[in-house]
Design a protein around this motif. Sequence first.
Motif, PDB file in Angstrom:
ATOM      1  N   ALA A 131     -20.074   4.918 -18.010  1.00 19.00           N
ATOM      2  CA  ALA A 131     -19.953   5.719 -19.246  1.00 19.00           C
ATOM      3  C   ALA A 131     -18.481   5.838 -19.645  1.00 19.00           C
ATOM      4  CB  ALA A 131     -20.568   7.096 -19.022  1.00 19.00           C
ATOM      5  N   ARG A 132     -17.625   6.079 -18.663  1.00 23.60           N
ATOM      6  CA  ARG A 132     -16.200   6.273 -18.943  1.00 23.60           C
ATOM      7  C   ARG A 132     -15.535   4.958 -19.384  1.00 23.60           C
ATOM      8  NH1 ARG A 132     -11.632   6.569 -15.645  1.00 23.60           N
ATOM      9  NH2 ARG A 132     -12.902   5.993 -13.855  1.00 23.60           N
ATOM     10  N   GLU A 133     -15.796   3.922 -18.644  1.00 23.02           N
ATOM     11  CA  GLU A 133     -15.102   2.652 -18.919  1.00 23.02           C
ATOM     12  C   GLU A 133     -15.623   1.951 -20.176  1.00 23.02           C
ATOM     13  OE1 GLU A 133     -12.517   1.169 -17.341  1.00 23.02           O
ATOM     14  OE2 GLU A 133     -12.318   2.940 -16.071  1.00 23.02           O
ATOM     15  N   LEU A 134     -16.947   2.073 -20.416  1.00 20.16           N
ATOM     16  CA  LEU A 134     -17.516   1.331 -21.552  1.00 20.16           C
ATOM     17  C   LEU A 134     -17.786   2.229 -22.759  1.00 20.16           C
ATOM     18  CD1 LEU A 134     -19.988  -1.161 -19.784  1.00 20.16           C
ATOM     19  CD2 LEU A 134     -17.549  -1.347 -20.083  1.00 20.16           C
ATOM     20  N   GLY A 135     -17.467   3.518 -22.633  1.00 18.57           N
ATOM     21  CA  GLY A 135     -17.630   4.438 -23.760  1.00 18.57           C
ATOM     22  C   GLY A 135     -19.079   4.613 -24.197  1.00 18.57           C
ATOM     23  N   VAL A 136     -19.991   4.734 -23.223  1.00 23.72           N
ATOM     24  CA  VAL A 136     -21.412   4.955 -23.555  1.00 23.72           C
ATOM     25  C   VAL A 136     -21.863   6.280 -22.931  1.00 23.72           C
ATOM     26  CG1 VAL A 136     -21.962   2.480 -23.738  1.00 23.72           C
ATOM     27  CG2 VAL A 136     -22.163   3.628 -21.519  1.00 23.72           C
ATOM     28  N   SER A 137     -23.087   6.737 -23.311  1.00 24.95           N
ATOM     29  CA  SER A 137     -23.600   7.988 -22.734  1.00 24.95           C
ATOM     30  C   SER A 137     -24.092   7.719 -21.297  1.00 24.95           C
ATOM     31  CB  SER A 137     -24.756   8.513 -23.575  1.00 24.95           C
ATOM     32  OG  SER A 137     -25.855   7.631 -23.434  1.00 24.95           O
ATOM     33  N   GLN A 138     -24.354   8.815 -20.564  1.00 19.77           N
ATOM     34  CA  GLN A 138     -24.854   8.668 -19.177  1.00 19.77           C
ATOM     35  C   GLN A 138     -26.193   7.928 -19.172  1.00 19.77           C
ATOM     36  OE1 GLN A 138     -23.525   9.831 -16.173  1.00 19.77           O
ATOM     37  NE2 GLN A 138     -21.674  10.398 -17.270  1.00 19.77           N
ATOM     38  N   ALA A 139     -27.045   8.255 -20.160  1.00 23.60           N
ATOM     39  CA  ALA A 139     -28.372   7.624 -20.212  1.00 23.60           C
ATOM     40  C   ALA A 139     -28.221   6.125 -20.481  1.00 23.60           C
ATOM     41  CB  ALA A 139     -29.232   8.287 -21.279  1.00 23.60           C
ATOM     42  N   GLU A 140     -27.310   5.787 -21.403  1.00 21.24           N
ATOM     43  CA  GLU A 140     -27.091   4.351 -21.672  1.00 21.24           C
ATOM     44  C   GLU A 140     -26.503   3.663 -20.443  1.00 21.24           C
ATOM     45  OE1 GLU A 140     -26.101   4.328 -26.460  1.00 21.24           O
ATOM     46  OE2 GLU A 140     -24.626   5.144 -25.071  1.00 21.24           O
ATOM     47  N   ALA A 141     -25.623   4.375 -19.762  1.00 19.76           N
ATOM     48  CA  ALA A 141     -25.002   3.813 -18.555  1.00 19.76           C
ATOM     49  C   ALA A 141     -26.073   3.517 -17.505  1.00 19.76           C
ATOM     50  CB  ALA A 141     -23.958   4.773 -18.009  1.00 19.76           C
ATOM     51  N   GLU A 142     -27.033   4.435 -17.356  1.00 21.34           N
ATOM     52  CA  GLU A 142     -28.132   4.213 -16.385  1.00 21.34           C
ATOM     53  C   GLU A 142     -28.912   2.950 -16.770  1.00 21.34           C
ATOM     54  OE1 GLU A 142     -29.170   5.990 -13.597  1.00 21.34           O
ATOM     55  OE2 GLU A 142     -31.221   5.220 -13.364  1.00 21.34           O
ATOM     56  N   ASP A 143     -29.209   2.805 -18.080  1.00 19.74           N
ATOM     57  CA  ASP A 143     -29.952   1.612 -18.523  1.00 19.74           C
ATOM     58  C   ASP A 143     -29.159   0.332 -18.257  1.00 19.74           C
ATOM     59  OD1 ASP A 143     -31.966   3.214 -19.351  1.00 19.74           O
ATOM     60  OD2 ASP A 143     -31.462   3.149 -21.493  1.00 19.74           O
ATOM     61  N   LEU A 144     -27.855   0.390 -18.531  1.00 15.30           N
ATOM     62  CA  LEU A 144     -27.020  -0.797 -18.291  1.00 15.30           C
ATOM     63  C   LEU A 144     -27.012  -1.147 -16.802  1.00 15.30           C
ATOM     64  CD1 LEU A 144     -23.925  -0.083 -20.595  1.00 15.30           C
ATOM     65  CD2 LEU A 144     -25.497  -2.020 -20.774  1.00 15.30           C
ATOM     66  N   LYS A 145     -26.895  -0.094 -15.981  1.00 18.28           N
ATOM     67  CA  LYS A 145     -26.848  -0.299 -14.521  1.00 18.28           C
ATOM     68  C   LYS A 145     -28.148  -0.949 -14.035  1.00 18.28           C
ATOM     69  CE  LYS A 145     -27.675   3.192 -11.758  1.00 18.28           C
ATOM     70  NZ  LYS A 145     -27.541   4.456 -11.016  1.00 18.28           N
TER      71      LYS A 145
END
Length: 350
Positions: A223-237
């Motif tokens: 979320a911090r490095e790519l500027g996305v929300s926590q939920a989006e970060a979970e999906d990306l992960k």
Amino acid sequence: MIFGGRQLIGLDIGSSSIKMIELKATGKTFKINRFGMAPLPPGLVEGGEVLDPGVLSGIISGLHKELGLRTKHVCSGMFGGAVIVKKISIPRIDPKLISEQIKWEAEQYIPFDLSEVNLDYHLLKSNQSSETMDILLVAAKQDFIIRYYEAIESAGLHCSIIDVNGFALANCFEMNYGARNGQTLALINIGSGVSNLVIVDNGEVVFCRDIPIGGNLYNMEIARELGVSQAEAEDLKIGSTRASESPPELSAVISATNEMICDEIRNSFDFYDSSNSGPEVGSIFLSGGSIHIPQLVEAIANGTQKDCQVLNPLQNVEYSAKEFSPDYMNQIAPFLAVSIGLAARKVGDS
Ligand SMILES: Nc1ncnc2c1ncn2[C@@H]1O[C@H](COP(=O)(O)OP(=O)(O)OP(=O)(O)O)[C@@H](O)[C@H]1O
Ligand SMILES: [Mg+2]
């Protein structure tokens, strides 16, 4: 801590989901009768602390009904900041007197007010001719225990045992791989908020520590490095574990976070070595939902220079392939280790 009852459901209350499992003993092995998971909203269970027993209780009773379980007796486990496990040595005394003696000893070792703590212990197999005896001291904060108890009892179930997740992990290992006498192994369950680390020497737990990081750290970093929300970060992960290749910026954050997790594990091994709790760890067995992260197992093997493998909690636990597809079971196996270890407890174990 045992509150009475018999046949037990294993209930692993994690930071991101609960897992409920019922096992059937078949001779020397176990078979999964029923299993289910239910997600928890963020912030309901944090660092091993149940923040809202009322909401948790609704989720527990919903899953219990959905699984059609008749048994109401539950074995659950505590983890994180709620519980401290420490190996101590005391002068050799009559084992009957240990429970009194540890109340005095605990003051030196437990950084909590002892009037607000439940103490338990396990006598380790130490050398009979030695003048001291080794004990694993377990201290759990009463107000934390009460909230686990409340959540389970308000769900219409009976809280028969509250164990420690690290011990359940060790139990799961032994059910599947045997006692492995003569070896010193580390079992690490990397969840979402916490990683349980247990060191087992000659079949006995000699060290148990919960490291307050897990899968959520990837979400925070992404979320911090790519500027996305926590939920989006979970999906990306999660997406990165399924895709054959990820965007380079995502892969870079994930491998940097793998290194952070690895550093924490190394720090815990250093702490173990400096506390003289037992011999050097030979190999590591990993479990928990976060071991799906690409290259994490390899990073831990490289960073610790130890043999590292994935713990299979279903190695010696059967299931009906008609009810649970083997593909599905392989996918969820990493999530099962703690709940299987809890479900195999019998009243009288502790
Ligand atoms: N396919 C996947 N790829 C990467 N991470 C995953 C995958 N599936 C689940 N996870 C991560 O696994 C974690 C959940 O694992 P687990 O269920 O073992 O944790 P928990 O028991 O809820 O939490 P804790 O033990 O820390 O209290 C979450 O952080 C989730 O994002
Ligand atoms: Mg967990």
